[in-house]
Scaffold this motif. Structure first.
Motif, short mmCIF file in Angstrom:
data_model
loop_
_atom_site.label_atom_id
_atom_site.label_comp_id
_atom_site.label_asym_id
_atom_site.label_seq_id
_atom_site.Cartn_x
_atom_site.Cartn_y
_atom_site.Cartn_z
N MET A 113 59.82 114.23 1.97
CA MET A 113 60.55 113.70 3.13
C MET A 113 60.07 114.39 4.39
N TRP A 114 60.02 113.70 5.50
CA TRP A 114 59.55 114.21 6.78
C TRP A 114 58.07 114.58 6.77
N ASP A 115 57.30 113.93 5.93
CA ASP A 115 55.85 114.09 6.01
C ASP A 115 55.33 113.21 7.14
N PHE A 116 54.15 113.54 7.67
CA PHE A 116 53.55 112.64 8.64
C PHE A 116 52.12 112.34 8.23
N LEU A 117 51.69 111.13 8.56
CA LEU A 117 50.40 110.61 8.10
C LEU A 117 49.45 110.44 9.26
N VAL A 118 48.18 110.70 8.99
CA VAL A 118 47.11 110.43 9.95
C VAL A 118 46.15 109.44 9.31
N PHE A 119 46.00 108.27 9.95
CA PHE A 119 45.12 107.23 9.43
C PHE A 119 43.79 107.28 10.16
N LYS A 120 42.70 107.35 9.43
CA LYS A 120 41.37 107.44 10.02
C LYS A 120 40.56 106.20 9.67
N TYR A 121 40.07 105.52 10.71
CA TYR A 121 39.24 104.34 10.52
C TYR A 121 37.78 104.73 10.70
N ASP A 122 36.93 104.47 9.71
CA ASP A 122 35.53 104.87 9.78
C ASP A 122 34.57 103.69 9.89
N GLY A 123 35.06 102.55 10.30
CA GLY A 123 34.18 101.40 10.51
C GLY A 123 34.05 100.50 9.30
N THR A 124 34.64 100.87 8.20
CA THR A 124 34.58 100.04 6.99
C THR A 124 35.98 99.54 6.69
N PRO A 125 36.12 98.56 5.80
CA PRO A 125 37.46 98.04 5.48
C PRO A 125 38.26 99.01 4.62
N ARG A 126 38.21 100.32 4.94
CA ARG A 126 38.94 101.32 4.18
C ARG A 126 39.53 102.32 5.15
N LEU A 127 40.75 102.70 4.97
CA LEU A 127 41.40 103.69 5.82
C LEU A 127 41.57 104.99 5.04
N LYS A 128 41.16 106.10 5.65
CA LYS A 128 41.40 107.40 5.06
C LYS A 128 42.73 107.93 5.56
N VAL A 129 43.51 108.51 4.68
CA VAL A 129 44.85 108.96 5.03
C VAL A 129 44.96 110.47 4.81
#
Length: 229
Positions: free
Chosen positions: A1-17
């Motif tokens: 609970m109360w975690d936070f996420l960072v989404f990284k877009y690297d130019g491909t149809p995949r998101l790193k979290v």
């Protein structure tokens, strides 16, 4: 609970979290995949279980600083990419980061004067930033009569302690001594010769002078004057 996420877009149809808890520690989850329906994008963890071991608070803080540094570097590199997604050449990066003009701090321009400034700078089309300065009483009526050039500009484009500049305006030239001012806010100051330049060109308090440093002549500047009235 109360975690936070960072989404990284690297130019491909995949998101790193990246997943962080309240202690700013990255949480490592077991790597897994799932079947995707048509049109869905895959989201995956950016680190495997062995990539980022954190066992003590000191390591957690160090790891977070490393992660923050990487995020800042990514932001900088992204800003230097062109709109098509490709990388810009070093020449393009340099020209992209150089401002078209530099004004001293706490310079306030009227809407009309700022409009004229931008139009004039576009017309000059200089590769080197234009230095702009609004004339004050010390520049017109001071004893001695001087004009300061901020360190932000002078440190980069006028790298000397004492030098004679050649100021040009409407086909005429004036030799003006430029000397470094050592203080909490170092700058360069136009001294001997400036009074004659200001008088010959009928400078008034509130006029805006634009100094264009010429590339083909050392320490020679064209001066463009925008009258306040």
């Amino acid at each position: 609970m109360w975690d936070f996420l960072v989404f990284k877009y690297d130019g491909t149809p995949r998101l790193k979290v990246l997943i962080f808890d309240l202690s700013c520690c990255e949480k490592v989850l077991p790597c897994h995949t799932r079947d995707r329906g048509e049109g869905e994008e895959q989201i995956e963890n950016s680190r495997s279980c062995d990539d980022f071991p954190m066992k003590s608070p000191g390591n957690k803080r160090k790891a977070w600083k490393q992660r923050e540094g990487c995020m800042n570097a990514n932001t900088s590199s992204t800003s230097l990419s062109d709109s098509s997604g490709g990388s810009m050449s070093p020449e393009d990066q340099k020209s992209h980061s150089v401002p078209s003009y530099i004004l001293p701090r706490r310079t306030y321009l009227t809407f009309e004067l700022k409009k004229k400034l931008k139009e004039k700078v576009r017309a000059i089309c200089s590769k080197t930033p234009i230095y702009g300065c609004v004339m004050k009483k010390t520049s017109i009526e001071g004893k001695p009569q001087t004009m300061d050039i901020s360190g932000e500009y002078a440190d980069v484009y006028l790298p000397f302690d004492d030098q004679t500049l050649l100021l040009q305006h409407l086909g005429k030239s004036w030799e003006v001594r430029c000397h470094i001012q050592k203080s909490n806010f170092p700058s360069k100051r136009l001294l001997k010769g400036w009074k004659q330049f200001a008088r010959d060109n009928n400078l008034q308090v509130g006029d805006l002078c634009l100094f264009e440093l010429l590339e083909n002549r050392e320490y020679t500047m064209n001066v463009h004057i925008i009258r306040e009235k």
